[in-house]
Structure formats: C-alpha cells, structure tokens
Scaffold this motif. Structure first.
Motif, PDB file in Angstrom:
ATOM      1  N   SER A  35       1.187  -1.465   0.100  1.00  0.00           N
ATOM      2  CA  SER A  35      -0.182  -0.331   0.168  1.00  0.00           C
ATOM      3  C   SER A  35       0.839   1.626   0.425  1.00  0.00           C
ATOM      4  CB  SER A  35      -0.667  -0.307   1.255  1.00  0.00           C
ATOM      5  OG  SER A  35      -1.518   1.230   1.492  1.00  0.00           O
ATOM      6  N   ILE A  36       0.998   2.480  -1.613  1.00  0.00           N
ATOM      7  CA  ILE A  36       2.016   3.417  -1.038  1.00  0.00           C
ATOM      8  C   ILE A  36       1.036   4.735  -0.608  1.00  0.00           C
ATOM      9  CG2 ILE A  36       3.425   2.242  -1.973  1.00  0.00           C
ATOM     10  CD1 ILE A  36       2.395   3.546  -5.029  1.00  0.00           C
ATOM     11  N   ASP A  37       1.556   5.692  -0.787  1.00  0.00           N
ATOM     12  CA  ASP A  37       0.649   6.455  -0.449  1.00  0.00           C
ATOM     13  C   ASP A  37       1.385   8.111  -0.905  1.00  0.00           C
ATOM     14  OD1 ASP A  37      -1.155   8.976  -0.516  1.00  0.00           O
ATOM     15  OD2 ASP A  37      -1.403   8.529   1.448  1.00  0.00           O
ATOM     16  N   ARG A  38       0.803   9.089  -1.301  1.00  0.00           N
ATOM     17  CA  ARG A  38       1.960   9.966  -1.850  1.00  0.00           C
ATOM     18  C   ARG A  38       2.774  10.768   0.103  1.00  0.00           C
ATOM     19  NH1 ARG A  38       2.506  11.665  -6.774  1.00  0.00           N
ATOM     20  NH2 ARG A  38       1.368  10.683  -7.632  1.00  0.00           N
ATOM     21  N   PRO A  39       3.850  11.016   0.585  1.00  0.00           N
ATOM     22  CA  PRO A  39       4.142  11.777   1.360  1.00  0.00           C
ATOM     23  C   PRO A  39       3.141  13.237   1.934  1.00  0.00           C
ATOM     24  CG  PRO A  39       6.289  11.546  -0.175  1.00  0.00           C
ATOM     25  CD  PRO A  39       4.649  11.494  -0.793  1.00  0.00           C
ATOM     26  N   ASP A  40       2.925  13.802   0.439  1.00  0.00           N
ATOM     27  CA  ASP A  40       1.907  14.788   0.682  1.00  0.00           C
ATOM     28  C   ASP A  40       0.511  14.442   1.265  1.00  0.00           C
ATOM     29  OD1 ASP A  40       2.039  14.791  -1.535  1.00  0.00           O
ATOM     30  OD2 ASP A  40       2.621  16.725  -2.551  1.00  0.00           O
ATOM     31  N   SER A  41      -0.001  13.697   1.078  1.00  0.00           N
ATOM     32  CA  SER A  41      -0.932  13.219   0.838  1.00  0.00           C
ATOM     33  C   SER A  41      -1.934  14.016   2.091  1.00  0.00           C
ATOM     34  CB  SER A  41      -1.823  12.017   0.430  1.00  0.00           C
ATOM     35  OG  SER A  41      -1.701  11.517   1.650  1.00  0.00           O
ATOM     36  N   LYS A  42      -3.102  14.621   2.093  1.00  0.00           N
ATOM     37  CA  LYS A  42      -4.151  15.172   2.866  1.00  0.00           C
ATOM     38  C   LYS A  42      -5.161  14.407   3.292  1.00  0.00           C
ATOM     39  CE  LYS A  42      -2.154  19.487   3.139  1.00  0.00           C
ATOM     40  NZ  LYS A  42      -0.434  19.082   3.034  1.00  0.00           N
ATOM     41  N   ALA A  43      -6.138  13.691   4.309  1.00  0.00           N
ATOM     42  CA  ALA A  43      -7.175  13.591   4.668  1.00  0.00           C
ATOM     43  C   ALA A  43      -8.188  13.764   3.653  1.00  0.00           C
ATOM     44  CB  ALA A  43      -7.793  13.268   5.994  1.00  0.00           C
ATOM     45  N   GLY A  44      -9.412  12.614   2.812  1.00  0.00           N
ATOM     46  CA  GLY A  44     -10.516  12.915   1.814  1.00  0.00           C
ATOM     47  C   GLY A  44      -9.556  13.877   1.031  1.00  0.00           C
ATOM     48  N   GLU A  45      -8.281  13.820   0.661  1.00  0.00           N
ATOM     49  CA  GLU A  45      -7.808  14.511  -0.927  1.00  0.00           C
ATOM     50  C   GLU A  45      -7.349  12.783  -1.795  1.00  0.00           C
ATOM     51  OE1 GLU A  45      -5.603  16.836  -0.730  1.00  0.00           O
ATOM     52  OE2 GLU A  45      -6.611  18.631  -0.085  1.00  0.00           O
ATOM     53  N   PRO A  46      -7.853  13.260  -2.873  1.00  0.00           N
ATOM     54  CA  PRO A  46      -7.253  11.867  -3.335  1.00  0.00           C
ATOM     55  C   PRO A  46      -5.734  11.545  -3.633  1.00  0.00           C
ATOM     56  CG  PRO A  46      -8.561  13.345  -4.720  1.00  0.00           C
ATOM     57  CD  PRO A  46      -8.060  13.971  -4.059  1.00  0.00           C
ATOM     58  N   GLY A  47      -5.441  10.755  -3.589  1.00  0.00           N
ATOM     59  CA  GLY A  47      -3.866   9.882  -3.379  1.00  0.00           C
ATOM     60  C   GLY A  47      -3.512   9.533  -4.253  1.00  0.00           C
ATOM     61  N   VAL A  48      -2.770   8.570  -4.492  1.00  0.00           N
ATOM     62  CA  VAL A  48      -2.128   8.054  -5.799  1.00  0.00           C
ATOM     63  C   VAL A  48      -3.145   6.995  -6.877  1.00  0.00           C
ATOM     64  CG1 VAL A  48      -0.329   7.145  -4.509  1.00  0.00           C
ATOM     65  CG2 VAL A  48      -1.630   5.718  -4.514  1.00  0.00           C
TER      66      VAL A  48
END
Length: 165
Positions: free
Chosen positions: A38-51
């Motif tokens: 499971s990966i994510d963007r380091p600057d992602s925010k809750a409720g916003e599109p990620g990867v």
C-alpha cells in the motif's frame, strides 16, 4: 504479518520513486507468496485523492526487477501495489502527526482511555516525551492513548449525500 527485513528494504526503493510505503502485507504460500504494498504520496491529505492506478503501475514495474533478484523470494511471487484508500491506515508515528485534525478511529487490544475498544474522534497528534501517546478529541473531551495500546488506527471518510462513489 510482513517480513520486517523486506519492508525495510522496500521502503527506500518506494521513497526513491516519490511515494511512501504505508503497509506491506505478505500472504499466499512459500511457493507462491503474495506481496501487497500500500503506497501513498508523502504530502497527501485526509479526504483528498492520493495515488492513481498509473502511480501503482510505476511502483510495481520499478520494484519487479529488484524482487526478481531477491534471495529467499520464490520466483512465483505475486506483487500487488495499491492505494491505502480513503480510510487510510495510520501506521507510523509520522502518520499520527501528519493527519492531525482529521477524524480517525482507533481500535485497541483492550479498552482504550477507560471507554471502549474502538474510539472515534479528531486526531490531535502525538504527545509525551517520546511521542508515544496519541491525543484524540472525543466530543469536547481530550483523551490520551498510549500508542502501544492501539491495535489499528485509520482515517474516517464520510460520504456526502449525492456524492458519486
């Protein structure tokens, strides 16, 4: 349960691609292991599109040559790379800080903060001298829960009426 050595080896490789490793789950058998990243963007925010699907493809294709050469991993492995989803798990200490202000749920092995095994509230971040206590606002009360007592934590996503799924 994931192999900690494999997780430590994968983390910098995923970071070099501009993402962070949220979780590694190992399933399947020794002959046909399944690696779920499971990966994510380091600057992602809750409720916003990620990867995106394309991001997952990039990471998968970049890791496969390394995994193909890795000792101790069957050549019949299956690699699955995905987004952590809108209810992203909070795994590392940095997650508990980054998502401060978001609504989360925590589940404990036992009763948490003298209330229940599962609590929902607004994450205030980490507290304590060693940053080992999660601060959570439940209603108008702040509670602190030792990180070690938390079995699982994740963001809560609220679907709005009329919102496309």
């Amino acid at each position: 349960m994931a192999d900690e050595t494999l997780s430590r080896e994968l983390e910098p490789r995923v970071e070099a691609l501009g993402f962070e490793l949220v979780e590694l789950e190992q399933a399947g058998s020794k002959q046909r292991p399944i690696l779920r990243l499971s990966i994510d963007r380091p600057d992602s925010k809750a409720g916003e599109p990620g990867v995106s699907l394309e991001d997952c493809t990039v990471v998968s294709r970049a890791l496969e040559p390394w995994l193909d050469q890795r000792e101790g991993l069957s050549d019949r492995y299956v690699l699955e790379v995905s987004s952590p989803g809108v209810e992203r798990p909070l795994v590392r200490p940095r997650d508990w800080e980054r998502f401060a202000g978001a609504v989360i749920t925590v589940r404990g092995r036992d009763t948490l903060a003298g209330r229940a095994r599962r609590l929902e509230g607004t994450l205030l971040g980490l507290r304590g001298e060693n940053q080992d206590t999660v601060a959570l606002r439940i209603g108008d009360e702040d509670v602190e829960i030792p990180l070690g007592d938390i079995e699982r934590g994740n963001l809560v996503y609220r679907w709005e009426r009329g919102q496309k799924r």
